[in-house]
Scaffold this motif. Structure first.
Motif, PDB file in Angstrom:
ATOM      1  N   MET A   1       0.932  -1.178  -0.127  1.00  0.00           N
ATOM      2  CA  MET A   1       0.426  -0.038  -0.129  1.00  0.00           C
ATOM      3  C   MET A   1       0.997   1.046   0.002  1.00  0.00           C
ATOM      4  O   MET A   1       1.346   1.495   0.933  1.00  0.00           O
ATOM      5  CB  MET A   1      -0.795  -0.074   1.200  1.00  0.00           C
ATOM      6  CG  MET A   1      -1.948   0.532   1.151  1.00  0.00           C
ATOM      7  SD  MET A   1      -3.140   0.946   2.494  1.00  0.00           S
ATOM      8  CE  MET A   1      -2.497  -0.720   3.741  1.00  0.00           C
ATOM      9  N   SER A   2       1.178   1.995  -1.522  1.00  0.00           N
ATOM     10  CA  SER A   2       2.660   2.961  -1.301  1.00  0.00           C
ATOM     11  C   SER A   2       1.478   4.384  -1.801  1.00  0.00           C
ATOM     12  O   SER A   2       2.333   5.173  -1.283  1.00  0.00           O
ATOM     13  CB  SER A   2       3.393   2.636  -2.018  1.00  0.00           C
ATOM     14  OG  SER A   2       2.445   1.850  -3.461  1.00  0.00           O
ATOM     15  N   THR A   3       0.258   4.227  -2.949  1.00  0.00           N
ATOM     16  CA  THR A   3      -0.592   5.954  -2.596  1.00  0.00           C
ATOM     17  C   THR A   3      -0.942   5.771  -1.252  1.00  0.00           C
ATOM     18  O   THR A   3      -1.728   5.101  -0.966  1.00  0.00           O
ATOM     19  CB  THR A   3      -0.959   5.739  -4.224  1.00  0.00           C
ATOM     20  OG1 THR A   3      -2.278   4.840  -3.752  1.00  0.00           O
ATOM     21  CG2 THR A   3       0.089   4.785  -4.552  1.00  0.00           C
ATOM     22  N   GLN A   4      -1.139   7.481  -1.722  1.00  0.00           N
ATOM     23  CA  GLN A   4      -2.347   7.819  -0.248  1.00  0.00           C
ATOM     24  C   GLN A   4      -3.819   7.464  -1.357  1.00  0.00           C
ATOM     25  O   GLN A   4      -4.284   6.824  -0.048  1.00  0.00           O
ATOM     26  CB  GLN A   4      -2.124  10.082  -0.800  1.00  0.00           C
ATOM     27  CG  GLN A   4      -2.837  10.587   0.434  1.00  0.00           C
ATOM     28  CD  GLN A   4      -2.436   9.975   2.084  1.00  0.00           C
ATOM     29  OE1 GLN A   4      -0.418  10.029   2.115  1.00  0.00           O
ATOM     30  NE2 GLN A   4      -3.437   9.898   2.374  1.00  0.00           N
ATOM     31  N   LYS A   7      -3.785   4.040   0.662  1.00  0.00           N
ATOM     32  CA  LYS A   7      -4.302   4.123   1.913  1.00  0.00           C
ATOM     33  C   LYS A   7      -5.396   4.947   2.243  1.00  0.00           C
ATOM     34  O   LYS A   7      -5.965   4.208   3.477  1.00  0.00           O
ATOM     35  CB  LYS A   7      -3.015   5.565   2.667  1.00  0.00           C
ATOM     36  CG  LYS A   7      -1.594   4.523   2.652  1.00  0.00           C
ATOM     37  CD  LYS A   7      -0.515   5.748   2.906  1.00  0.00           C
ATOM     38  CE  LYS A   7       0.937   5.378   2.355  1.00  0.00           C
ATOM     39  NZ  LYS A   7       1.399   5.931   2.964  1.00  0.00           N
ATOM     40  N   SER A  68       6.443   1.831  12.012  1.00  0.00           N
ATOM     41  CA  SER A  68       7.233   0.683  11.038  1.00  0.00           C
ATOM     42  C   SER A  68       5.668   0.597  10.060  1.00  0.00           C
ATOM     43  O   SER A  68       5.980   0.370   8.837  1.00  0.00           O
ATOM     44  CB  SER A  68       7.916  -0.356  10.894  1.00  0.00           C
ATOM     45  OG  SER A  68       6.994  -1.785  11.699  1.00  0.00           O
ATOM     46  N   PRO A  70       1.277   1.561   8.614  1.00  0.00           N
ATOM     47  CA  PRO A  70       1.291   1.822   7.756  1.00  0.00           C
ATOM     48  C   PRO A  70       0.452   4.222   8.464  1.00  0.00           C
ATOM     49  O   PRO A  70       0.456   3.515   9.253  1.00  0.00           O
ATOM     50  CB  PRO A  70       0.231   1.623   7.021  1.00  0.00           C
ATOM     51  CG  PRO A  70      -1.023   0.264   7.679  1.00  0.00           C
ATOM     52  CD  PRO A  70       0.651  -0.164   8.484  1.00  0.00           C
TER      53      PRO A  70
END
Length: 72
Positions: A1-4, A7, A68, A70
């Motif tokens: 899950m890397s994009t805003q 999230k 660490s 999200p």
């Protein structure tokens, strides 16, 4: 899950479940790490907690990674 956006979707999904969504508000790094370790899916933030704990008013303006997991 890397994009805003991803999230945001994950955070929204926490509110759509059949059981209560409990989100604690840690005031320092140690508490944030403990709550993440205990399995809380998200942590709230406080605008003054970390700076007060570290006696650093300018810290309010910086983003400090607390664990660490999200960050929503």
């Amino acid at each position: 899950m890397s994009t805003q956006a991803a999230k945001g979707q994950a955070f929204h999904a926490l509110h759509e479940r059949d059981h209560p969504f409990i989100i604690p508000n840690p005031w320092d790094t140690g508490t944030a790490r403990l709550l993440a370790y205990l399995g809380y899916e998200a942590l709230a933030t406080t605008s003054a907690g970390y700076p007060q704990a570290t006696s650093s008013v300018s810290t309010c303006r910086r983003r400090c990674p607390l664990c660490s997991g999200p960050h929503f």
